[in-house]
Design a protein around this motif. Structure first.
Motif, short mmCIF file in Angstrom:
data_model
loop_
_atom_site.label_atom_id
_atom_site.label_comp_id
_atom_site.label_asym_id
_atom_site.label_seq_id
_atom_site.Cartn_x
_atom_site.Cartn_y
_atom_site.Cartn_z
N THR A 247 1.04 -1.18 0.18
CA THR A 247 -0.38 0.55 -0.30
C THR A 247 1.65 1.60 0.25
O THR A 247 0.32 2.19 -0.79
CB THR A 247 -0.91 0.65 1.27
OG1 THR A 247 -1.73 -0.86 1.08
CG2 THR A 247 -1.98 1.67 1.68
N MET A 248 2.00 1.39 0.98
CA MET A 248 2.56 2.49 0.97
C MET A 248 3.39 2.42 -0.54
O MET A 248 3.83 4.09 -0.98
CB MET A 248 4.06 1.75 2.10
CG MET A 248 3.43 1.99 3.46
SD MET A 248 4.83 1.29 4.23
CE MET A 248 4.25 0.95 5.76
N VAL A 249 3.76 2.10 -0.75
CA VAL A 249 4.40 2.57 -2.75
C VAL A 249 3.13 2.49 -3.18
O VAL A 249 3.54 2.92 -4.28
CB VAL A 249 5.01 0.14 -3.17
CG1 VAL A 249 5.70 0.29 -4.40
CG2 VAL A 249 6.32 0.41 -2.08
N ALA A 250 1.91 1.63 -3.58
CA ALA A 250 1.04 2.17 -4.26
C ALA A 250 1.06 3.77 -3.67
O ALA A 250 0.38 4.28 -4.66
CB ALA A 250 -0.58 1.76 -4.25
N LEU A 251 0.62 4.08 -2.94
CA LEU A 251 0.77 5.58 -2.91
C LEU A 251 2.08 6.42 -2.54
O LEU A 251 1.27 8.02 -3.84
CB LEU A 251 0.34 5.64 -1.21
CG LEU A 251 -1.09 5.14 -0.72
CD1 LEU A 251 -0.84 5.37 0.94
CD2 LEU A 251 -2.14 6.03 -0.78
N THR A 252 2.71 5.82 -3.09
CA THR A 252 4.14 6.68 -3.70
C THR A 252 3.79 6.47 -4.99
O THR A 252 3.98 7.72 -5.29
CB THR A 252 5.65 5.86 -3.04
OG1 THR A 252 5.32 6.06 -2.19
CG2 THR A 252 6.62 6.60 -3.72
N GLU A 253 3.40 6.05 -5.82
CA GLU A 253 3.14 5.37 -7.28
C GLU A 253 1.95 6.93 -7.86
O GLU A 253 2.22 7.48 -8.71
CB GLU A 253 2.80 4.62 -7.30
CG GLU A 253 4.68 3.84 -7.54
CD GLU A 253 4.33 2.42 -7.73
OE1 GLU A 253 5.42 1.89 -8.89
OE2 GLU A 253 3.30 1.30 -7.68
N LEU A 268 8.99 7.44 -0.23
CA LEU A 268 8.03 6.64 0.49
C LEU A 268 7.89 6.79 1.63
O LEU A 268 7.01 6.11 2.38
CB LEU A 268 9.01 5.46 -0.02
CG LEU A 268 8.33 4.10 0.87
CD1 LEU A 268 6.81 3.11 0.07
CD2 LEU A 268 9.23 2.34 -0.06
N SER A 269 9.03 7.17 2.33
CA SER A 269 9.51 7.50 3.25
C SER A 269 8.40 8.30 4.16
O SER A 269 7.69 8.74 4.93
CB SER A 269 11.00 7.93 3.56
OG SER A 269 11.75 7.14 3.47
N ALA A 270 8.20 9.19 2.99
CA ALA A 270 7.02 10.55 3.35
C ALA A 270 5.66 9.74 3.34
O ALA A 270 4.98 10.97 3.83
CB ALA A 270 6.54 11.68 2.38
N VAL A 271 5.07 8.98 2.55
CA VAL A 271 4.00 8.54 2.98
C VAL A 271 3.76 7.29 3.54
O VAL A 271 2.36 6.90 4.07
CB VAL A 271 3.20 7.51 1.43
CG1 VAL A 271 3.77 9.18 0.30
CG2 VAL A 271 4.24 6.77 1.00
N ALA A 272 5.40 6.81 4.62
CA ALA A 272 4.39 5.13 5.48
C ALA A 272 4.20 5.94 6.42
O ALA A 272 4.14 6.82 7.45
CB ALA A 272 6.95 4.89 5.59
N PHE A 273 3.05 5.10 6.25
CA PHE A 273 2.25 4.70 7.68
C PHE A 273 1.09 6.23 7.85
O PHE A 273 0.36 6.26 9.03
CB PHE A 273 2.90 4.92 8.98
CG PHE A 273 3.30 3.28 8.85
CD1 PHE A 273 3.27 2.01 9.01
CD2 PHE A 273 5.14 3.66 9.00
CE1 PHE A 273 3.44 1.12 9.27
CE2 PHE A 273 5.90 2.36 9.28
CZ PHE A 273 5.09 1.42 9.50
#
Length: 310
Positions: A247-253, A268-273
């Motif tokens: 999910t984190m990767v999908a949000l990053t993309e 990816l760090s920014a959207v984590a959790f």
């Protein structure tokens, strides 16, 4: 017989009958002076023959021998006087050691810790964090672990640091295999690995979860160095369940940052959790502040400065 003699004989017979009646009566008091006098003149029955002639009395009168229990090991006092814990710490830790009956094993463990270079303060902190460490076997448990870690190149001071960070993980033999896996991921740097463990000791207990996450992040174009940095900046990422990482990767993309780009790790760090609503709100703020065309460069510079916070 003359009347006087006949009267005397009759009196003696009456006294004899009264005496016999008193002695034969079941209600006769055994504490009367007469009974004591008669008893004193009776021959004593041999104790052995009395027991053999009355086994029921033996069974009913016998009592089990009283065995004095060994005094229990004063765990709380040991923790205070020998391990250096405070009284509240010892009070909290002692229930976990209630089964101990002697100081033999704890003493062996303390000697082991001293041999690894831990100070008294280090030992107190370790025992307060993991009281059951005092129950670990030295010869069959801790010593083989030390030998395995030495084989990986860890020195005594480095093992002492690892002990202080995660004592409950150190006493598990699997720690050797886990460090063997993590060290290459962190470029062979034990210092970086210990820093990551300090942030998240679950790295040492979630290897089965970490391995597929690391493999997936590699598929996303991240190198081991990038993944190691994620372990330090966002320790929970690699120990999260796989669906959460996807999910984190999908949000990053979804933000327009493709896999393999130089900005991917920072995004990816920014959207984590973060949930999608929070991400949308932050992106909208970026659009209004710097314009969408400049958002990627702004985000990259900002993430390099502050890590995973927008």
């Amino acid at each position: 017989l003359p009347p006087s003699l006949a009267a005397g004989a009759a009196m003696l017979r009456r006294r004899g009958r009264v005496l016999i009646q008193m002695l034969s009566s079941p209600s006769a008091s055994t504490s009367s002076p007469l009974h004591r006098l008669i008893s004193a003149t009776r021959p004593q029955v041999n104790a052995r023959s009395s027991i053999l002639s009355s086994p029921r009395r033996l069974l009913s009168g016998a009592t089990a021998p009283v065995v004095s229990p060994n005094p229990s090991f004063a765990v709380e006092e040991y923790l205070v006087s020998t391990c250096g814990l405070t009284r509240p710490q010892a009070l909290k830790a002692s229930p976990k050691l209630a089964h101990l009956r002697s100081a033999a094993n704890p003493d062996a463990v303390l000697a082991f810790l001293a041999g690894r270079g831990l100070s008294g303060a280090d030992v107190a902190a370790l025992v307060a964090k993991d009281p059951k460490f005092l129950c670990a076997g030295v010869d069959k448990g801790l010593s083989p672990i030390v030998a395995g870690l030495s084989g990986l190149g860890l020195s005594d001071p480095e093992m002492a640091r690892l002990l202080s960070l995660a004592p409950h993980k150190f006493r598990c033999r699997s720690i050797v295999a886990k460090l063997h896996y993590y060290l290459p991921l962190f470029g062979g740097s034990l210092e970086k690995l210990l820093r990551a463990i300090n942030f998240n000791t679950n790295l040492l207990c979630c290897k089965r979860r970490v391995e597929p996450n690391v493999a997936f992040l590699r598929e996303c174009g991240l190198g081991d160095g990038d993944i190691a940095k994620l372990c330090s900046s966002i320790p929970r990422m690699v120990t999260a369940n796989m669906e959460r990482v996807r999910t984190m990767v999908a949000l990053t993309e979804g933000l327009g940052v493709p896999r393999g780009s130089g900005m991917f790790r920072h995004a990816l760090s920014a959207v984590a959790f973060l949930d999608e609503k929070k991400i949308t709100a932050k992106v909208d703020h970026l659009k209004k502040t710097v314009g969408w065309s400049d958002a990627e460069d702004y985000w990259l510079q900002h993430q390099r400065k502050v890590g995973h916070k927008l």
